[in-house]
Scaffold this active site. Structure first.
Site, PDB file in Angstrom:
ATOM      1  N   HIS A  99       0.818  -1.214   0.000  1.00 48.52           N
ATOM      2  CA  HIS A  99       0.000   0.000   0.000  1.00 48.52           C
ATOM      3  C   HIS A  99       0.854   1.268   0.000  1.00 48.52           C
ATOM      4  O   HIS A  99       0.755   2.117  -0.892  1.00 48.52           O
ATOM      5  CB  HIS A  99      -0.936   0.024   1.215  1.00 48.52           C
ATOM      6  CG  HIS A  99      -1.891  -1.132   1.259  1.00 48.52           C
ATOM      7  ND1 HIS A  99      -2.615  -1.532   0.174  1.00 48.52           N
ATOM      8  CD2 HIS A  99      -2.231  -1.968   2.267  1.00 48.52           C
ATOM      9  CE1 HIS A  99      -3.375  -2.573   0.507  1.00 48.52           C
ATOM     10  NE2 HIS A  99      -3.158  -2.850   1.768  1.00 48.52           N
ATOM     11  N   ARG A 138      -4.052  14.443   2.434  1.00 44.59           N
ATOM     12  CA  ARG A 138      -4.725  13.467   3.291  1.00 44.59           C
ATOM     13  C   ARG A 138      -5.591  12.564   2.422  1.00 44.59           C
ATOM     14  O   ARG A 138      -6.513  13.023   1.742  1.00 44.59           O
ATOM     15  CB  ARG A 138      -5.581  14.150   4.350  1.00 44.59           C
ATOM     16  CG  ARG A 138      -6.180  13.161   5.352  1.00 44.59           C
ATOM     17  CD  ARG A 138      -7.144  13.806   6.324  1.00 44.59           C
ATOM     18  NE  ARG A 138      -6.542  14.900   7.025  1.00 44.59           N
ATOM     19  CZ  ARG A 138      -7.076  16.116   7.101  1.00 44.59           C
ATOM     20  NH1 ARG A 138      -8.201  16.386   6.485  1.00 44.59           N
ATOM     21  NH2 ARG A 138      -6.480  17.070   7.771  1.00 44.59           N
TER      22      ARG A 138
END
Length: 321
Positions: free
Chosen positions: A66, A203
């Site tokens: 990831h 974010r």
């Protein structure tokens, strides 16, 4: 300039008696010989089971696939087009420009239980789970410093961090810019590193946003500096517009035959080449993970790792959520 790629997990056991697994905007197919675990859909009411995780650990489960893919997407050069193969070509170039992770640039940790206190329930540690082998050295937290040896990124540290049972649940990229030599405003900034550092934050989850932290003069006759955010919050900008879940987007990409967010076999091989020597060394030396309390920011060693490169983790910033 320094980069932070982080994915923090906050357990819901303290309120709901269950646990969640991480979501990620990018997934990879399981490679031999260290296949990453499959991430199930969140089931807050299910009984916690961590035995499956003990066979993989946080490095294989999160960082190697990831976070490393997010790093490659962020650091790659502009592709020739938006075609999937052109994008994946650039990602592979990034990974092949990196060297295997050194054990001296890695901190591993494992969360321990937290005793009860007034208004705060007791929380179990990783080894308290009946499905986890007794005395397991499986890391539930890892932080690593990596470098890309090419003309653009030479000498720039990329710090990656992921963990379970931490104080917050988030996935974000933080780009910390270098301090200006001979800064004329040094006396006004003091010793607060966060105030003295301009920073770009991307974010990924939750509450998707992009914002730039800059130092600015506070209006008035005096000379006082403060930090402001030039903010693009998707929730405030686009209101109630539906933002698809990470896996919803991936399933749609599968239906449409869009391979841009999926990795190719040569990328998979390059990614494992960076972490397999480290994983073998951790296993051979039986490295004891540093314990950290359930609900904390992780082991202390991770902060020493960041300090080694003159930076600090983003979750210590005053804008951390």
């Amino acid at each position: 300039m320094a980069f932070f790629f982080s994915l923090f997990e906050k357990r819901r056991a303290r309120k709901e008696g269950g646990e969640e697994e991480e979501d990620s905007p990018i997934v990879s197919s399981p490679p031999p010989p260290h296949p990453p675990s499959q991430t199930p859909s969140p089931q807050p009411q299910r009984k916690p089971t961590r035995g499956y995780f003990d066979s993989y650990g946080i490095i294989r489960d999160v960082i190697q696939n990831h976070l490393l893919q997010i790093l490659a997407l962020f650091a790659m050069e502009p592709p020739a087009s938006l075609d999937a193969e052109d994008i994946r070509d650039e990602k592979v170039k990034v990974l092949r420009s990196m060297r295997p992770v050194s054990i001296d640039d890695v901190v591993v940790g494992q969360y321990r239980g937290r005793s009860a206190a007034p208004g705060r329930p007791a929380l179990p540690g990783y080894l308290d789970d009946a499905t986890v082998p007794k005395g397991s050295l499986c890391p539930t937290f890892a932080a690593a410093a990596m470098f890309i040896h090419n003309a653009r990124w030479d000498g720039v540290p990329f710090l990656l961090k992921a963990g379970k049972a931490l104080a917050s649940r988030s996935a974000e990229i933080r780009v910390q810019f270098r301090h200006v030599p001979g800064n004329l405003y040094k006396s006004k900034l003091g010793l607060d590193l966060d105030r003295a550092t301009n920073e770009l934050v991307i974010r990924i989850q939750p509450d998707e946003a992009i914002y730039l932290k800059v130092n600015n003069k506070v209006p008035g006759l005096g000379l006082r500096l403060d930090v402001s955010r030039l903010d693009l919050s998707y929730k405030s900008r686009f209101g109630d517009a539906a933002l698809p879940d990470a896996y919803e987007r991936l399933i749609l990409d599968v239906v449409n035959g869009d391979k841009r967010l999926f990795i190719r076999s040569d990328e998979l091989e390059a990614a494992w080449a960076l972490f397999t020597p480290l994983l073998d060394e951790l296993d051979a030396r039986r490295v004891q993970p540093e314990l950290y309390p359930y609900g904390s920011r992780g082991p202390v060693g991770a902060h020493y790792l960041a300090a080694k490169y003159g930076v600090r983790w983003g979750d210590l910033a005053d804008d951390a959520e």
